[in-house]
Design a protein around this motif. Structure first.
Motif, PDB file in Angstrom:
ATOM      1  N   ALA A   1     -32.958   7.350  22.695  1.00  0.00           N
ATOM      2  CA  ALA A   1     -33.480   6.513  23.781  1.00  0.00           C
ATOM      3  C   ALA A   1     -33.120   5.045  23.619  1.00  0.00           C
ATOM      4  CB  ALA A   1     -34.989   6.670  23.858  1.00  0.00           C
ATOM      5  N   HIS A   2     -32.759   4.623  22.395  1.00  0.00           N
ATOM      6  CA  HIS A   2     -32.461   3.212  22.157  1.00  0.00           C
ATOM      7  C   HIS A   2     -30.973   2.906  22.236  1.00  0.00           C
ATOM      8  CE1 HIS A   2     -36.312   1.275  20.747  1.00  0.00           C
ATOM      9  NE2 HIS A   2     -36.664   2.531  20.919  1.00  0.00           N
ATOM     10  N   MET A   3     -30.154   3.925  22.492  1.00  0.00           N
ATOM     11  CA  MET A   3     -28.725   3.691  22.534  1.00  0.00           C
ATOM     12  C   MET A   3     -28.307   3.198  23.919  1.00  0.00           C
ATOM     13  SD  MET A   3     -27.891   4.361  19.502  1.00  0.00           S
ATOM     14  CE  MET A   3     -29.570   3.947  18.981  1.00  0.00           C
ATOM     15  N   ASP A   4     -27.397   2.235  23.926  1.00  0.00           N
ATOM     16  CA  ASP A   4     -26.899   1.684  25.185  1.00  0.00           C
ATOM     17  C   ASP A   4     -25.558   2.286  25.587  1.00  0.00           C
ATOM     18  OD1 ASP A   4     -28.221  -1.071  23.673  1.00  0.00           O
ATOM     19  OD2 ASP A   4     -28.958  -0.417  25.632  1.00  0.00           O
ATOM     20  N   TYR A   5     -24.815   2.749  24.597  1.00  0.00           N
ATOM     21  CA  TYR A   5     -23.482   3.282  24.872  1.00  0.00           C
ATOM     22  C   TYR A   5     -23.240   4.520  24.016  1.00  0.00           C
ATOM     23  CZ  TYR A   5     -22.937  -1.377  26.818  1.00  0.00           C
ATOM     24  OH  TYR A   5     -23.116  -2.524  27.544  1.00  0.00           O
ATOM     25  N   TRP A   6     -22.531   5.458  24.614  1.00  0.00           N
ATOM     26  CA  TRP A   6     -22.191   6.712  23.945  1.00  0.00           C
ATOM     27  C   TRP A   6     -20.699   6.985  24.100  1.00  0.00           C
ATOM     28  CZ3 TRP A   6     -25.746   9.544  21.238  1.00  0.00           C
ATOM     29  CH2 TRP A   6     -27.097   9.279  21.481  1.00  0.00           C
ATOM     30  N   GLY A   7     -20.116   7.531  23.051  1.00  0.00           N
ATOM     31  CA  GLY A   7     -18.772   8.052  23.164  1.00  0.00           C
ATOM     32  C   GLY A   7     -18.819   9.524  23.542  1.00  0.00           C
ATOM     33  N   LYS A   8     -17.667  10.055  23.903  1.00  0.00           N
ATOM     34  CA  LYS A   8     -17.588  11.498  24.129  1.00  0.00           C
ATOM     35  C   LYS A   8     -17.714  12.196  22.785  1.00  0.00           C
ATOM     36  CE  LYS A   8     -14.759  11.348  28.289  1.00  0.00           C
ATOM     37  NZ  LYS A   8     -13.486  11.754  28.928  1.00  0.00           N
ATOM     38  N   GLY A   9     -18.312  13.350  22.784  1.00  0.00           N
ATOM     39  CA  GLY A   9     -18.527  14.054  21.534  1.00  0.00           C
ATOM     40  C   GLY A   9     -17.257  14.653  20.961  1.00  0.00           C
ATOM     41  N   THR A  10     -17.282  14.863  19.667  1.00  0.00           N
ATOM     42  CA  THR A  10     -16.204  15.567  18.992  1.00  0.00           C
ATOM     43  C   THR A  10     -16.832  16.718  18.205  1.00  0.00           C
ATOM     44  OG1 THR A  10     -14.294  15.319  17.501  1.00  0.00           O
ATOM     45  CG2 THR A  10     -16.233  13.993  16.974  1.00  0.00           C
ATOM     46  N   LEU A  11     -16.248  17.900  18.351  1.00  0.00           N
ATOM     47  CA  LEU A  11     -16.841  19.106  17.774  1.00  0.00           C
ATOM     48  C   LEU A  11     -16.443  19.257  16.306  1.00  0.00           C
ATOM     49  CD1 LEU A  11     -18.426  21.776  18.094  1.00  0.00           C
ATOM     50  CD2 LEU A  11     -16.278  22.827  18.866  1.00  0.00           C
TER      51      LEU A  11
END
Length: 124
Positions: free
Chosen positions: A109-119
């Motif tokens: 909830a505190h994150m402002d930015y996310w990258g695409k996931g890597t498996l």
């Protein structure tokens, strides 16, 4: 705008190592926290490691402490997650994330930015 580009996932046998990398662009602040979450099927997204840009404070979840190491290259705005001694339960999609307020709480909830996931898949 901030963009996070993660790379380095793959299939690895138990006990082996993998290195994830996250390159951040568009970051204008010097005070932020950057790191990694992971999410396995059916599980909640778990914050596993982070590093603060100002003082280098590092957080590890108990589930990875002693096996994973996070490091950063501030000049390149890159954060690395070295994962050693991988276990099948480490199998998940790994996400790079950035908290631009450096809130000290490594939760989704505190994150402002996310990258695409890597498996990351750990299997024999």
């Amino acid at each position: 705008d901030v963009q996070l580009q993660a790379s380095g996932g793959g299939l690895v046998q138990p006990g082996r190592s993998l290195r994830l990398s996250c390159a951040a662009s568009g970051v204008t602040s010097d005070d932020y926290t950057i790191g990694w979450f992971r999410q396995a099927p059916g599980n909640v997204r778990e914050g596993i490691a982070s590093i603060a840009s100002i003082d280098g404070h590092i957080y590890y979840a108990d589930s990875v402490k002693g096996r994973f190491t996070i490091s950063s290259d501030d000049a390149k705005k890159t954060v690395i997650l070295q994962m050693n001694g991988l276990k099948p339960e480490d199998t998940a999609v790994y996400y790079c994330a950035l908290d631009s307020t450096a809130s000290g709480l490594w939760v989704p909830a505190h994150m402002d930015y996310w990258g695409k996931g890597t498996l990351v898949t750990v299997s024999s």
